[in-house]
Design a protein around this motif. Structure first.
Motif, PDB file in Angstrom:
ATOM      1  N   LEU A 358     -17.369  61.641  50.414  1.00 31.35           N
ATOM      2  CA  LEU A 358     -17.070  63.238  50.041  1.00 31.35           C
ATOM      3  C   LEU A 358     -16.791  63.270  48.266  1.00 31.35           C
ATOM      4  N   ALA A 359     -16.627  62.133  47.518  1.00 32.24           N
ATOM      5  CA  ALA A 359     -16.420  61.949  46.335  1.00 32.24           C
ATOM      6  C   ALA A 359     -17.226  62.366  45.496  1.00 32.24           C
ATOM      7  N   GLN A 360     -18.756  62.328  46.356  1.00 32.59           N
ATOM      8  CA  GLN A 360     -20.151  62.044  45.238  1.00 32.59           C
ATOM      9  C   GLN A 360     -20.354  63.470  45.311  1.00 32.59           C
ATOM     10  N   ILE A 361     -20.001  64.248  46.619  1.00 30.19           N
ATOM     11  CA  ILE A 361     -19.854  65.731  47.071  1.00 30.19           C
ATOM     12  C   ILE A 361     -19.311  66.640  45.858  1.00 30.19           C
ATOM     13  N   TYR A 362     -18.022  66.563  46.143  1.00 35.00           N
ATOM     14  CA  TYR A 362     -17.376  67.165  45.748  1.00 35.00           C
ATOM     15  C   TYR A 362     -17.090  66.954  44.035  1.00 35.00           C
ATOM     16  N   LEU A 365     -19.420  69.907  43.938  1.00 36.51           N
ATOM     17  CA  LEU A 365     -19.508  71.096  43.321  1.00 36.51           C
ATOM     18  C   LEU A 365     -18.937  71.450  41.940  1.00 36.51           C
ATOM     19  N   GLU A 366     -17.959  70.378  41.291  1.00 41.47           N
ATOM     20  CA  GLU A 366     -17.375  70.302  40.357  1.00 41.47           C
ATOM     21  C   GLU A 366     -17.859  70.822  38.469  1.00 41.47           C
ATOM     22  N   THR A 367     -19.438  70.206  39.524  1.00 32.34           N
ATOM     23  CA  THR A 367     -19.893  70.267  37.854  1.00 32.34           C
ATOM     24  C   THR A 367     -21.133  70.310  38.359  1.00 32.34           C
ATOM     25  N   GLU A 372     -24.699  75.719  49.334  1.00 38.53           N
ATOM     26  CA  GLU A 372     -24.086  76.054  50.854  1.00 38.53           C
ATOM     27  C   GLU A 372     -23.974  74.942  51.511  1.00 38.53           C
ATOM     28  N   ALA A 373     -25.222  74.418  51.338  1.00 38.07           N
ATOM     29  CA  ALA A 373     -24.884  72.982  52.445  1.00 38.07           C
ATOM     30  C   ALA A 373     -23.873  72.011  51.986  1.00 38.07           C
ATOM     31  N   ASP A 374     -23.658  71.751  50.682  1.00 39.97           N
ATOM     32  CA  ASP A 374     -22.703  70.728  50.662  1.00 39.97           C
ATOM     33  C   ASP A 374     -21.090  70.679  51.032  1.00 39.97           C
ATOM     34  N   ILE A 375     -20.766  72.623  51.730  1.00 38.63           N
ATOM     35  CA  ILE A 375     -19.856  72.793  52.190  1.00 38.63           C
ATOM     36  C   ILE A 375     -19.213  72.160  53.284  1.00 38.63           C
TER      37      ILE A 375
END
Length: 437
Positions: A358-362, A365-367, A372-375
């Motif tokens: 979860l931390a890696q996906i965020y 998204l932040e960078t 779209e698949a990450d959501i």
């Protein structure tokens, strides 16, 4: 709804933490009353009051006490223990530490009454070791109580003995979970235990144990002294009494507000001076970062256990973190996710692996590297964690993610491909009246 200062009624008095000041405000009168009652009678009083645990889950304190085996005679009977969970570490929560700083004797008196009720002769207060001022103040108050005859042997000539140990933990969020706390108190690595057996059957050192939150025990003296009807005259039918609400974040007057259960955020914001001037409410947490976040649509939902459940959230620790419209919800939830990934004890796979990814996906998204698949991946991983991890830390990590996507999916989609588009210093700040005032 008016505020009801009971726990905090003399926090502003000079040297409120001393035994002398506590005695000036009915201190230890409830203990005198409790010690002439039968232990079962004390349990019945707390049970009839409907006092619910103030540490998060809201389990009824009197019912929890009654789970302890009451037959304390015969060979081979195990000792009973009382453990105070003072390991306050939920992000946004700040009620137990101020209470211990301002009125530590209120906790000690409630502790003695509870220990007497469950027939325990040893009690432990498990406190975060980093909070040195609270640790020192609590140790000083325990020493005062021993010197005055409220602790030790033959308390107030009743024949009842109680020893209290103040234990400083090494600082781990997981030790706020009661069974992980017990493992830590026994000298092992703090990790949650498989239940059953529950602590009431096999807790500290394998003996019957009650684990209560600081505020829960501090509420007991007022109940014993003033009676069940008095306590039930506040709050709601299923969530009676008073409690401390912690307001922090984008409010004009953050702090502790003691009010009956069932007050609304709109009413509390009135006391807190509203959302900071020129800004409007965007989202908030009712019980710290581990509870599903809510929006301005929920300003009038009662802040009690049933009210929060009705809108898909939890009252939790009543840590009301207020965020105005300058806050990026994705960035805020990312920070919480990083916290849960760091604090995961690693015992179970869903939480250990899930919070890491979860931390890696965020971060993506932040960078600007998100898709779209990450959501969808955030929701899938959250579903894998929620209800399937060893303890509630996994649920706490998943809850703000799912709720934030539910209410602010468009903001998540705006992060895809370009990173965070949210500039808190941009001219989008709206000069509107604060919501809730």
């Amino acid at each position: 709804m008016a505020l009801t200062p009971v726990l905090s009624r003399y926090w502003d008095r000079p040297e409120s933490w001393t035994l002398a000041t506590y005695r000036d405000h009915d201190g230890y009168r409830a203990l005198h009353k409790a010690l002439v009652m039968e232990p079962d009678e004390v349990i019945a009083t707390v049970k009839d009051s409907g006092l619910r645990g103030r540490g998060g889950a809201g389990f009824r304190s009197g019912v929890k006490w009654s789970f302890i085996p009451q037959d304390d005679t015969g060979a081979g009977v195990k000792p009973h223990y009382l453990v105070v969970n003072a390991d306050e570490s939920e992000p946004g929560t700040c009620k137990d530490m101020p209470l211990m700083m301002a009125t530590p004797h209120m906790l000690i008196e409630g502790l003695i009454i509870a220990a007497y009720a469950i027939r325990a002769h040893h009690a432990f207060i498990y406190l975060r070791g980093e909070v040195i001022p609270a640790l020192c103040r609590l140790q000083e108050a325990v020493s005062e109580a021993y010197a005055a005859g409220y602790l030790g042997r033959d308390i107030l000539g009743s024949g009842y003995d109680l020893e209290v140990v103040v234990h400083a933990g090494a600082g781990a969020y997981i030790c706020g979970e009661e069974t992980a706390l017990l493992d830590s108190l026994e000298g092992r690595r703090g990790q949650p235990r498989l239940r059953p057996p529950f602590p009431a059957e096999s807790g500290l050192y394998g003996c019957p144990t009650v684990v209560n939150n600081v505020e829960s025990l501090a509420s007991v003296p007022a109940i014993v002294l003033n009676g069940v009807d008095w306590f039930r005259s506040m709050g709601t039918e299923d969530s009676p009494g008073f409690t401390l609400y912690s307001l922090s974040g984008h409010v004009n007057r953050p702090g502790q507000y003691e009010a009956p259960l069932g007050i609304t955020l709109r009413e509390l914001l009135t006391y807190a001076g509203g959302v900071r001037n020129g800004h409007r409410l965007k989202f908030w947490t009712p019980g710290g970062s581990s509870t599903p976040l809510l929006t301005d649509e929920h300003l009038d939902v009662p802040l009690d256990f049933e009210g929060m459940e009705s809108v898909g959230s939890m009252l939790g620790t009543k840590a009301l973190q207020i965020f105005d419209h300058t806050t990026c919800v994705v960035r805020a939830v990312r920070r919480w996710t990083q916290f849960y990934a760091h604090e995961s004890c690693g015992k179970c796979t869903p939480c250990r692996e899930g919070t890491y990814w979860l931390a890696q996906i965020y971060e993506r998204l932040e960078t600007g590297a998100g898709t779209e698949a990450d959501i969808g991946k955030l929701l899938d991983i959250s579903d894998t964690i929620f209800g399937k991890s060893f303890c509630a830390l996994g649920d706490g990590a998943a809850s703000p993610i799912v709720s934030s996507i539910t209410y602010f999916r468009d903001e998540y989609e705006a992060h895809v491909g370009g990173g965070c588009p949210f500039d808190p210093h941009a001219s989008t700040v709206m000069a509107t009246e604060p919501v809730g005032v």
